[in-house]
Motif scaffolding. Structure first.
Motif, short mmCIF file in Angstrom:
data_model
loop_
_atom_site.label_atom_id
_atom_site.label_comp_id
_atom_site.label_asym_id
_atom_site.label_seq_id
_atom_site.Cartn_x
_atom_site.Cartn_y
_atom_site.Cartn_z
N PHE A 97 0.81 -1.20 0.00
CA PHE A 97 0.00 0.00 0.00
C PHE A 97 0.85 1.26 0.00
O PHE A 97 2.00 1.24 0.40
CB PHE A 97 -0.91 0.01 1.24
N PHE A 98 0.23 2.37 -0.43
CA PHE A 98 0.85 3.68 -0.45
C PHE A 98 0.25 4.55 0.65
O PHE A 98 -0.94 4.42 0.97
CB PHE A 98 0.58 4.39 -1.79
N CYS A 99 1.05 5.46 1.22
CA CYS A 99 0.50 6.46 2.13
C CYS A 99 -0.34 7.42 1.29
O CYS A 99 -0.32 7.36 0.05
CB CYS A 99 1.62 7.22 2.85
N ILE A 100 -1.07 8.30 1.93
CA ILE A 100 -1.98 9.16 1.19
C ILE A 100 -1.24 10.10 0.23
O ILE A 100 -1.71 10.37 -0.87
CB ILE A 100 -2.93 9.93 2.14
N SER A 101 -0.06 10.57 0.61
CA SER A 101 0.66 11.48 -0.29
C SER A 101 1.23 10.76 -1.50
O SER A 101 1.16 11.26 -2.63
CB SER A 101 1.73 12.27 0.46
N CYS A 102 1.76 9.56 -1.31
CA CYS A 102 2.28 8.79 -2.44
C CYS A 102 1.13 8.31 -3.34
O CYS A 102 1.27 8.28 -4.57
CB CYS A 102 3.11 7.61 -1.95
N THR A 161 -4.79 15.53 -5.57
CA THR A 161 -4.26 16.12 -4.34
C THR A 161 -4.62 15.26 -3.12
O THR A 161 -5.55 14.45 -3.17
CB THR A 161 -4.81 17.53 -4.10
N ILE A 162 -3.89 15.46 -2.05
CA ILE A 162 -4.20 14.79 -0.79
C ILE A 162 -5.60 15.17 -0.34
O ILE A 162 -6.36 14.32 0.12
CB ILE A 162 -3.15 15.16 0.29
N GLU A 163 -5.95 16.44 -0.53
CA GLU A 163 -7.29 16.92 -0.15
C GLU A 163 -8.38 16.18 -0.93
O GLU A 163 -9.43 15.86 -0.37
CB GLU A 163 -7.40 18.43 -0.36
N ASP A 164 -8.13 15.92 -2.23
CA ASP A 164 -9.09 15.15 -3.03
C ASP A 164 -9.33 13.78 -2.40
O ASP A 164 -10.47 13.32 -2.31
CB ASP A 164 -8.58 14.94 -4.46
N LEU A 165 -8.26 13.14 -1.98
CA LEU A 165 -8.38 11.80 -1.38
C LEU A 165 -9.04 11.85 -0.02
O LEU A 165 -9.84 10.97 0.31
CB LEU A 165 -7.00 11.13 -1.30
#
Length: 67
Positions: A34-39, A47-51
């Protein structure tokens, strides 16, 4: 025995359960890495905000991955 914390396969950041659920939603439920939210944002070209917004929407919709 405590489960070892999962880490981002890109940067090594410790993962939150919502981030793992988001990976499963966008990459595949059978994913084992898995990836962290930024990756993940970088990989999905958003964007991180989109996620973060998508996490809230999926929770409100009752997505089983976020329960």
């Amino acid at each position: 025995m405590a489960q070892k914390a999962k880490k981002c396969i890109c940067c090594g950041e410790s993962l939150k359960k919502d981030w793992i659920a988001l990976n499963k939603k966008f990459i595949g439920r059978e994913s084992k890495e898995f990836f962290c939210i930024s990756c993940l944002a970088e990989r999905l070209e958003c964007t991180i905000e989109d996620l973060e917004d998508k996490i809230e929407i999926l929770k409100e919709e009752g997505c089983a991955l976020f329960s």
